[in-house]
Design an enzyme around this catalytic site. Structure first.
Site, PDB file in Angstrom:
ATOM      1  N   ALA A   1       0.858  -1.188   0.000  1.00 17.52           N
ATOM      2  CA  ALA A   1       0.000   0.000   0.000  1.00 17.52           C
ATOM      3  C   ALA A   1       0.892   1.235   0.000  1.00 17.52           C
ATOM      4  O   ALA A   1       2.003   1.206   0.545  1.00 17.52           O
ATOM      5  CB  ALA A   1      -0.874  -0.013   1.242  1.00 17.52           C
TER       6      ALA A   1
ATOM      7  N   GLU B   1      -0.471  -9.266  -0.556  1.00 19.64           N
ATOM      8  CA  GLU B   1      -1.899  -9.574  -0.409  1.00 19.64           C
ATOM      9  C   GLU B   1      -2.588  -9.618  -1.771  1.00 19.64           C
ATOM     10  O   GLU B   1      -3.446 -10.468  -2.021  1.00 19.64           O
ATOM     11  CB  GLU B   1      -2.552  -8.528   0.512  1.00 19.64           C
ATOM     12  CG  GLU B   1      -2.062  -8.678   1.948  1.00 19.64           C
ATOM     13  CD  GLU B   1      -2.464  -7.522   2.854  1.00 19.64           C
ATOM     14  OE1 GLU B   1      -2.241  -6.355   2.466  1.00 19.64           O
ATOM     15  OE2 GLU B   1      -2.978  -7.781   3.938  1.00 19.64           O
TER      16      GLU B   1
ATOM     17  N   GLU C   1       4.401  -5.051   7.459  1.00 14.29           N
ATOM     18  CA  GLU C   1       3.623  -3.960   8.072  1.00 14.29           C
ATOM     19  C   GLU C   1       4.015  -3.717   9.522  1.00 14.29           C
ATOM     20  O   GLU C   1       3.945  -2.591  10.008  1.00 14.29           O
ATOM     21  CB  GLU C   1       2.115  -4.276   8.003  1.00 14.29           C
ATOM     22  CG  GLU C   1       1.503  -4.143   6.616  1.00 14.29           C
ATOM     23  CD  GLU C   1       1.543  -5.434   5.815  1.00 14.29           C
ATOM     24  OE1 GLU C   1       2.334  -6.339   6.144  1.00 14.29           O
ATOM     25  OE2 GLU C   1       0.753  -5.525   4.849  1.00 14.29           O
TER      26      GLU C   1
HETATM   27  C1  HXC Z   1       5.181   4.348  -0.991  1.00  9.10           C
HETATM   28  C2  HXC Z   1       7.141   3.347  -1.639  1.00  9.10           C
HETATM   29  C3  HXC Z   1       6.711   2.102  -1.109  1.00  9.10           C
HETATM   30  C4  HXC Z   1       5.411   2.053  -0.495  1.00  9.10           C
HETATM   31  C5  HXC Z   1       8.671   1.842  -1.946  1.00  9.10           C
HETATM   32  N1  HXC Z   1       8.351   3.128  -2.143  1.00  9.10           N
HETATM   33  N2  HXC Z   1       7.698   1.203  -1.305  1.00  9.10           N
HETATM   34  N3  HXC Z   1       6.371   4.438  -1.574  1.00  9.10           N
HETATM   35  N4  HXC Z   1       4.700   3.197  -0.468  1.00  9.10           N
HETATM   36  N5  HXC Z   1       4.910   0.950   0.000  1.00  9.10           N
HETATM   37  C6  HXC Z   1       9.152   4.151  -2.811  1.00  9.10           C
HETATM   38  C7  HXC Z   1      10.313   4.621  -1.956  1.00  9.10           C
HETATM   39  O1  HXC Z   1       9.889   5.606  -1.037  1.00  9.10           O
HETATM   40  C8  HXC Z   1      11.252   5.183  -3.004  1.00  9.10           C
HETATM   41  O2  HXC Z   1      10.778   6.447  -3.402  1.00  9.10           O
HETATM   42  C9  HXC Z   1      11.027   4.238  -4.189  1.00  9.10           C
HETATM   43  O3  HXC Z   1       9.769   3.604  -3.962  1.00  9.10           O
HETATM   44  C10 HXC Z   1      12.095   3.153  -4.282  1.00  9.10           C
HETATM   45  O4  HXC Z   1      12.166   2.483  -3.042  1.00  9.10           O
HETATM   46  P1  HXC Z   1      13.532   2.349  -2.192  1.00  9.10           P
HETATM   47  O5  HXC Z   1      13.151   2.109  -0.781  1.00  9.10           O
HETATM   48  O6  HXC Z   1      14.450   3.486  -2.464  1.00  9.10           O
HETATM   49  O7  HXC Z   1      14.147   1.022  -2.867  1.00  9.10           O
HETATM   50  P2  HXC Z   1      15.060  -0.096  -2.174  1.00  9.10           P
HETATM   51  O8  HXC Z   1      16.104   0.556  -1.317  1.00  9.10           O
HETATM   52  O9  HXC Z   1      15.513  -0.992  -3.276  1.00  9.10           O
HETATM   53  O10 HXC Z   1      14.101  -0.903  -1.194  1.00  9.10           O
HETATM   54  C11 HXC Z   1      13.018  -1.649  -1.744  1.00  9.10           C
HETATM   55  C12 HXC Z   1      12.027  -2.060  -0.602  1.00  9.10           C
HETATM   56  C13 HXC Z   1      11.620  -0.796   0.178  1.00  9.10           C
HETATM   57  C14 HXC Z   1      12.728  -3.069   0.317  1.00  9.10           C
HETATM   58  C15 HXC Z   1      10.855  -2.744  -1.264  1.00  9.10           C
HETATM   59  O11 HXC Z   1      11.154   0.207  -0.738  1.00  9.10           O
HETATM   60  C16 HXC Z   1      10.546  -1.024   1.180  1.00  9.10           C
HETATM   61  O12 HXC Z   1      10.785  -1.562   2.272  1.00  9.10           O
HETATM   62  N6  HXC Z   1       9.315  -0.561   0.876  1.00  9.10           N
HETATM   63  C17 HXC Z   1       8.207  -0.555   1.805  1.00  9.10           C
HETATM   64  C18 HXC Z   1       7.659  -1.925   1.960  1.00  9.10           C
HETATM   65  C19 HXC Z   1       6.529  -1.943   2.944  1.00  9.10           C
HETATM   66  O13 HXC Z   1       6.691  -1.563   4.135  1.00  9.10           O
HETATM   67  N7  HXC Z   1       5.334  -2.369   2.482  1.00  9.10           N
HETATM   68  C20 HXC Z   1       4.165  -2.383   3.324  1.00  9.10           C
HETATM   69  C21 HXC Z   1       3.407  -1.090   3.200  1.00  9.10           C
HETATM   70  S1  HXC Z   1       2.019  -1.074   4.247  1.00  9.10           S
HETATM   71  P3  HXC Z   1      11.786   7.701  -3.574  1.00  9.10           P
HETATM   72  O14 HXC Z   1      10.862   8.859  -3.811  1.00  9.10           O
HETATM   73  O15 HXC Z   1      12.590   7.766  -2.329  1.00  9.10           O
HETATM   74  O16 HXC Z   1      12.605   7.315  -4.788  1.00  9.10           O
HETATM   75  C22 HXC Z   1       0.894  -2.059   3.477  1.00  9.10           C
HETATM   76  C23 HXC Z   1      -0.406  -2.189   4.200  1.00  9.10           C
HETATM   77  C24 HXC Z   1      -1.369  -3.034   3.423  1.00  9.10           C
HETATM   78  O17 HXC Z   1       1.092  -2.585   2.432  1.00  9.10           O
HETATM   79  C25 HXC Z   1      -2.745  -2.712   3.827  1.00  9.10           C
HETATM   80  C26 HXC Z   1      -3.757  -3.256   2.835  1.00  9.10           C
HETATM   81  C27 HXC Z   1      -3.682  -2.713   1.471  1.00  9.10           C
END
Ligand code: HXC
Length: 264
Positions: free
Chosen positions: A72, A118, A138
């Protein structure tokens, strides 16, 4: 009369009608295809359209760039409150997406995290390339999965393994996901979409009504007792003896020819 659809197009989602299936590509590669509320509603809309299109027998959904989806969109959620979620019930759009009657095949490469995991798990067939990382991280944001992660992951891989991944936020590989029963097909890197399309093309050769009822029967098994499920399956089985395609399928077999289904 056959319903032939024209599809809406979106900036964050590429929609391509192919021969017998609909191909959806998440198109926010700069943010690893983070699932904004808008993107999820576009996926739901496209799936609804696919359901109404007589020329489409399945939906293939895939990512673009380094991820299937990293979850998300955290920017969308940053300033949200309990009350605003409760009032708007934003995630109910996920229910709309899951109402699709046609099979959904996910082709997953790169990251499938949080809502991305998901989304992949909500598909009926999950094709993943080696090297793909799955996870429900999460907990690292002090939240929990909100679109089926706690429910689908535990059903797919068992409560204790699901608990480990959901409570630690640790990621797991496609090979691990395959060995735990979450992934339908494990393919070499770069091959997930090719394999998903191969499966979609196979399904496109079948009679639509049997495809729909097969999906319905398998899904029923996740919600019912075995006795209820067996009864339901038998009813659906009998009902297929009302179709022209059933007759054609059996006749073709007995005459050693390829069936020509008319979806009637
Ligand atoms: C918004 C995101 C994002 C996300 C990545 N980005 N994931 N933006 N929401 N979920 C953005 C980053 O901010 C970054 O933007 C760009 O994508 C590239 O990501 P990086 O982190 O720089 O890449 P990397 O270092 O290779 O790491 C990849 C990654 C990491 C390990 C996947 O991005 C990460 O941990 N992402 C979050 C994963 C996460 O927590 N997902 C759960 C979200 S909550 P910029 O602008 O800096 O270039 C969720 C709740 C579900 O899903 C509820 C039901 C729908």
């Amino acid at each position: 009369m056959r319903a032939i659809m024209s599809y809406n197009s979106y900036e964050d989602l590429t929609v391509e009608k192919k021969n017998g299936y609909l191909l959806l590509k998440l198109n926010r590669p700069d943010v690893l295809n983070a699932l904004s509320f808008q993107l999820v509603s576009h996926i739901a809309e496209a799936m609804k359209e696919a359901d109404a299109d007589d020329d489409v027998k399945s939906v293939v959904i895939t990512g673009n760039g380094r991820a299937f989806s990293a979850g998300a969109d955290i920017r969308d959620m940053e300033n949200r409150s309990f009350i605003s979620f409760e009032h708007r019930d934003d995630f109910s759009v996920w229910d709309d997406m899951l109402e699709v009657r046609k099979p959904v095949i996910a082709a997953v490469e790169g990251y499938a995290l949080g809502g991305g995991c998901e989304l992949a798990m909500s598909a009926d067939i999950l094709v993943a390339a080696e090297g793909t990382k799955f996870g429900q991280p999460e907990i690292n944001l002090a939240i929990i999965p909100g679109a089926g992660g706690t429910q689908r992951l535990s059903r797919a891989i068992g409560r204790h393994r699901a608990m480990r991944y959901i409570l630690t936020g640790e990621l797991f590989t496609a090979a691990e996901a395959f060995s735990m029963g979450l992934v339908s097909s494990l393919v070499p890197p770069g091959q997930a979409l090719t394999e998903a399309i191969r499966i979609a093309e196979k399904i496109a050769e079948k009679s639509l009504i049997s495809v729909l009822l097969a999906k319905e029967a398998v899904n029923f098994s996740q919600e019912s007792t075995l006795t209820q499920g067996l009864k339901f399956e038998r009813q659906l089985f009998y009902s297929l003896f009302s179709t022209a395609d059933r007759k054609e399928g059996m006749e073709a077999f007995l005459h050693k020819r390829k069936p020509s289904f008319s979806d009637s």
